[in-house]
Design an enzyme around this catalytic site. Structure first.
Site, PDB file in Angstrom:
ATOM      1  N   LYS A  63      -9.050  14.901  -5.849  1.00  0.00           N
ATOM      2  CA  LYS A  63      -8.178  15.307  -6.971  1.00  0.00           C
ATOM      3  C   LYS A  63      -7.826  16.791  -6.848  1.00  0.00           C
ATOM      4  O   LYS A  63      -6.680  17.193  -7.073  1.00  0.00           O
ATOM      5  CB  LYS A  63      -8.863  15.016  -8.311  1.00  0.00           C
ATOM      6  CG  LYS A  63      -8.996  13.525  -8.602  1.00  0.00           C
ATOM      7  CD  LYS A  63      -7.638  12.850  -8.748  1.00  0.00           C
ATOM      8  CE  LYS A  63      -7.715  11.347  -8.718  1.00  0.00           C
ATOM      9  NZ  LYS A  63      -6.414  10.673  -8.671  1.00  0.00           N
ATOM     10  N   ASN A 114     -12.027  11.043 -20.554  1.00  0.00           N
ATOM     11  CA  ASN A 114     -12.635   9.723 -20.292  1.00  0.00           C
ATOM     12  C   ASN A 114     -11.811   8.612 -20.935  1.00  0.00           C
ATOM     13  O   ASN A 114     -12.012   8.299 -22.120  1.00  0.00           O
ATOM     14  CB  ASN A 114     -14.078   9.698 -20.807  1.00  0.00           C
ATOM     15  CG  ASN A 114     -15.011  10.569 -19.977  1.00  0.00           C
ATOM     16  OD1 ASN A 114     -14.789  11.761 -19.836  1.00  0.00           O
ATOM     17  ND2 ASN A 114     -16.038   9.989 -19.415  1.00  0.00           N
ATOM     18  N   SER A 171      -7.881  14.770 -13.031  1.00  0.00           N
ATOM     19  CA  SER A 171      -9.065  14.362 -13.781  1.00  0.00           C
ATOM     20  C   SER A 171      -9.849  15.578 -14.239  1.00  0.00           C
ATOM     21  O   SER A 171      -9.838  16.631 -13.564  1.00  0.00           O
ATOM     22  CB  SER A 171      -9.950  13.530 -12.843  1.00  0.00           C
ATOM     23  OG  SER A 171     -11.236  13.353 -13.378  1.00  0.00           O
ATOM     24  N   THR A 179     -12.699  15.861 -13.773  1.00  0.00           N
ATOM     25  CA  THR A 179     -13.684  16.081 -12.724  1.00  0.00           C
ATOM     26  C   THR A 179     -13.373  17.373 -11.954  1.00  0.00           C
ATOM     27  O   THR A 179     -14.279  17.958 -11.359  1.00  0.00           O
ATOM     28  CB  THR A 179     -13.754  14.857 -11.778  1.00  0.00           C
ATOM     29  OG1 THR A 179     -14.897  14.982 -10.950  1.00  0.00           O
ATOM     30  CG2 THR A 179     -12.531  14.727 -10.894  1.00  0.00           C
ATOM     31  N   ASN A 239     -18.832   2.977 -15.477  1.00  0.00           N
ATOM     32  CA  ASN A 239     -18.514   3.801 -16.644  1.00  0.00           C
ATOM     33  C   ASN A 239     -19.112   3.212 -17.917  1.00  0.00           C
ATOM     34  O   ASN A 239     -19.372   2.011 -18.007  1.00  0.00           O
ATOM     35  CB  ASN A 239     -16.997   3.963 -16.782  1.00  0.00           C
ATOM     36  CG  ASN A 239     -16.413   4.740 -15.615  1.00  0.00           C
ATOM     37  OD1 ASN A 239     -15.656   4.201 -14.814  1.00  0.00           O
ATOM     38  ND2 ASN A 239     -16.778   5.998 -15.479  1.00  0.00           N
ATOM     39  N   TYR A 255     -14.726  12.152  -4.388  1.00  0.00           N
ATOM     40  CA  TYR A 255     -13.640  11.714  -5.277  1.00  0.00           C
ATOM     41  C   TYR A 255     -13.000  12.929  -5.957  1.00  0.00           C
ATOM     42  O   TYR A 255     -11.772  13.108  -5.941  1.00  0.00           O
ATOM     43  CB  TYR A 255     -14.165  10.722  -6.330  1.00  0.00           C
ATOM     44  CG  TYR A 255     -13.178  10.520  -7.454  1.00  0.00           C
ATOM     45  CD1 TYR A 255     -11.997   9.816  -7.245  1.00  0.00           C
ATOM     46  CD2 TYR A 255     -13.405  11.079  -8.720  1.00  0.00           C
ATOM     47  CE1 TYR A 255     -11.058   9.668  -8.259  1.00  0.00           C
ATOM     48  CE2 TYR A 255     -12.479  10.936  -9.739  1.00  0.00           C
ATOM     49  CZ  TYR A 255     -11.316  10.235  -9.508  1.00  0.00           C
ATOM     50  OH  TYR A 255     -10.384  10.095 -10.514  1.00  0.00           O
ATOM     51  N   ASP A 293       0.851  -1.179   0.000  1.00  0.00           N
ATOM     52  CA  ASP A 293       0.000   0.000   0.000  1.00  0.00           C
ATOM     53  C   ASP A 293       0.890   1.233   0.000  1.00  0.00           C
ATOM     54  O   ASP A 293       1.888   1.266   0.740  1.00  0.00           O
ATOM     55  CB  ASP A 293      -0.891  -0.040   1.261  1.00  0.00           C
ATOM     56  CG  ASP A 293      -2.033   0.942   1.174  1.00  0.00           C
ATOM     57  OD1 ASP A 293      -1.766   2.158   1.102  1.00  0.00           O
ATOM     58  OD2 ASP A 293      -3.188   0.495   1.160  1.00  0.00           O
ATOM     59  N   ASP A 335     -24.525  14.209 -13.261  1.00  0.00           N
ATOM     60  CA  ASP A 335     -23.975  14.219 -14.618  1.00  0.00           C
ATOM     61  C   ASP A 335     -24.158  15.589 -15.283  1.00  0.00           C
ATOM     62  O   ASP A 335     -25.140  16.283 -15.026  1.00  0.00           O
ATOM     63  CB  ASP A 335     -24.674  13.157 -15.490  1.00  0.00           C
ATOM     64  CG  ASP A 335     -24.014  11.794 -15.356  1.00  0.00           C
ATOM     65  OD1 ASP A 335     -22.973  11.688 -14.690  1.00  0.00           O
ATOM     66  OD2 ASP A 335     -24.563  10.826 -15.934  1.00  0.00           O
TER      67      ASP A 335
END
Ligand code: NAD
Ligand code: WQD
Length: 342
Positions: free
Chosen positions: A157, A183, A129, A131, A203, A153, A59, A299
């Site tokens: 980031k 993506n 990302s 995102t 996804n 999430y 880890d 979305d």
């Protein structure tokens, strides 16, 4: 040639990047806990690449596991840079278990940076990302668009980027490539490695692939009343091998320019859910049945990159199109219907 440490090395994007790095002449050390990947990936890398993977199972929050990686790197002249892929990445799960996401993704990044400092390594490529752009205000999205997180999430980031930027401000030895992926889809052309999600895929492309192979009856299209040409969501799908090559370009940039870099890794081309289902149908020779379903919470209508800066700064651009993405995904899915465990 330089030695690179990959965290999250047996994951989807890292495994393809491992091959791209070997192709470019780099030595690679990998570390992964297998929390979301399979050890069989290592056999496949051996088979495709004809090399013995240098790997530590562990880890990234475990300092001794990271120290073992830097130790292994000494046979190749020492680790020169790190690509930090290791993270949990399921948006829905992050809403249910936000603390696990903060612990793994922020704790993991912190531990990796501490290990880098211990070993005198200051070049890092960070898997960010699209995102981080939240709901985009204008399209295509450039790197200086406003940043905001819409789920835990995404927040990890954003916080990861901020932590690294602060580190750079405090100590000029740090240089970071912030790569904001759009993506990622598709698979290696060999058909031997690809995306292998656990449980029901979240996804779009892995879900479509499972419909194509007969594991699921139809695709649920989440919303057909978006402000897009056919009403379904539009995204910037990028072939995972193009993405992998983007990491090679970013490492070269860090080594040659000695400065940090923030870039979108996308194609600049948006495709709708129906475009992708149609293209996949052509690739697999069987129409993908679709059923219209309600919108998925969170979305956005459309999201696609302006990839100009990636080209201007690093001379990188995506070379593979939607058909390549579908054909390569299908080769992987049809020959490994149960993923790595099949
Ligand atoms: P993945 O789950 O296939 O790969 C991540 C790997 O990290 C897995 O092999 C997992 O076992 C490992 N890992 C996670 N936590 C770990 C820890 N604490 N210690 C050691 N190993 C650990 O996901 P991926 O799609 O290859 O994503 C790679 C990176 O790219 C992630 O940081 C992800 O957030 C980012 N990203 C992915 C996408 C996408 O759509 N796939 C888009 C943008 C950004
Ligand atoms: C694409 C389109 C869906 C599944 C996610 C993360 C993002 C990044 C990439 C990591 C949307 C539609 C999907 C299905 C559907 N990951 N869809 N039926 O949401 O753009 O991005 O992965 O950083 O953070 O949010 O990708 O593939 O989930 O969805 O209709 O069964 O497909 O509504 O329009 P998304 P996706």
């Amino acid at each position: 040639m330089a030695c690179i440490l990959l965290t999250g090395a047996t994951g989807y994007i890292a495994s393809h990047t491992w091959l791209a790095l070997k192709d470019a002449g780099y030595d690679v050390i990998g570390v992964d806990s297998y929390v979301n990947s399979s050890p069989i990936v290592l056999n496949r890398l051996r088979e495709i690449g004809g090399f013995e993977p240098q790997f530590v199972q562990g880890d990234v929050r475990d300092a001794s596991a990271l120290d073992r990686c830097f130790e292994l790197g000494k046979q190749f002249g020492g680790v020169r840079a790190v690509i930090h892929f290791a993270a949990l990445k399921a948006v829905g799960e992050s809403v249910e278990r936000p603390l696990d996401y903060f612990e793994n993704n922020i704790g993991g990044l912190l531990s990796v940076c501490q290990a880098m400092k211990r070993h005198g390594v200051y070049d890092v490529v960070f898997s960010s990302s699209a995102t981080v752009y939240g709901k985009p205000e204008s399209l295509p999205i450039t790197e200086n668009a406003p940043l905001r997180a819409t789920n835990p999430y995404g927040q990890t980031k954003l916080m990861g980027e901020e932590m690294l930027r602060e580190l750079e401000r405090c100590d000029a030895r740090w240089h970071v490539a912030y790569l904001r992926y759009f993506n990622p889809v598709g698979a290696h052309a060999s058909g031997r490695i690809g995306e292998d999600p656990r449980g029901v895929p979240n996804n779009l492309m892995p879900y479509v692939a499972q419909v194509a192979v007969g594991k699921r009856e139809h695709l649920n299209v989440f919303g057909n009343d978006y402000d897009t040409p056919d009403g379904t969501g539009v995204r910037d799908y990028i072939h995972v091998c193009d993405l992998a090559e983007g990491h090679v370009a970013a490492l070269r940039y860090l080594a040659d320019k000695g400065q940090s870099l923030t870039v979108n890794l996308g194609t600049g081309q948006g495709y709708s859910v129906l475009d992708l289902a149609r293209a996949y149908g052509q690739a697999c020779g069987r129409e993908i049945p679709v059923v219209f379903a309600p919108r998925r919470p969170g979305d956005v209508d459309a999201c696609y990159a302006d990839p100009t800066h990636a080209f201007n700064a690093m001379g990188w651009k995506a070379r593979r199109g939607l058909n390549d993405m579908c054909v390569d995904s299908w080769r992987w899915q049809s020959t490994n219907p149960n993923g790595f465990e099949g």
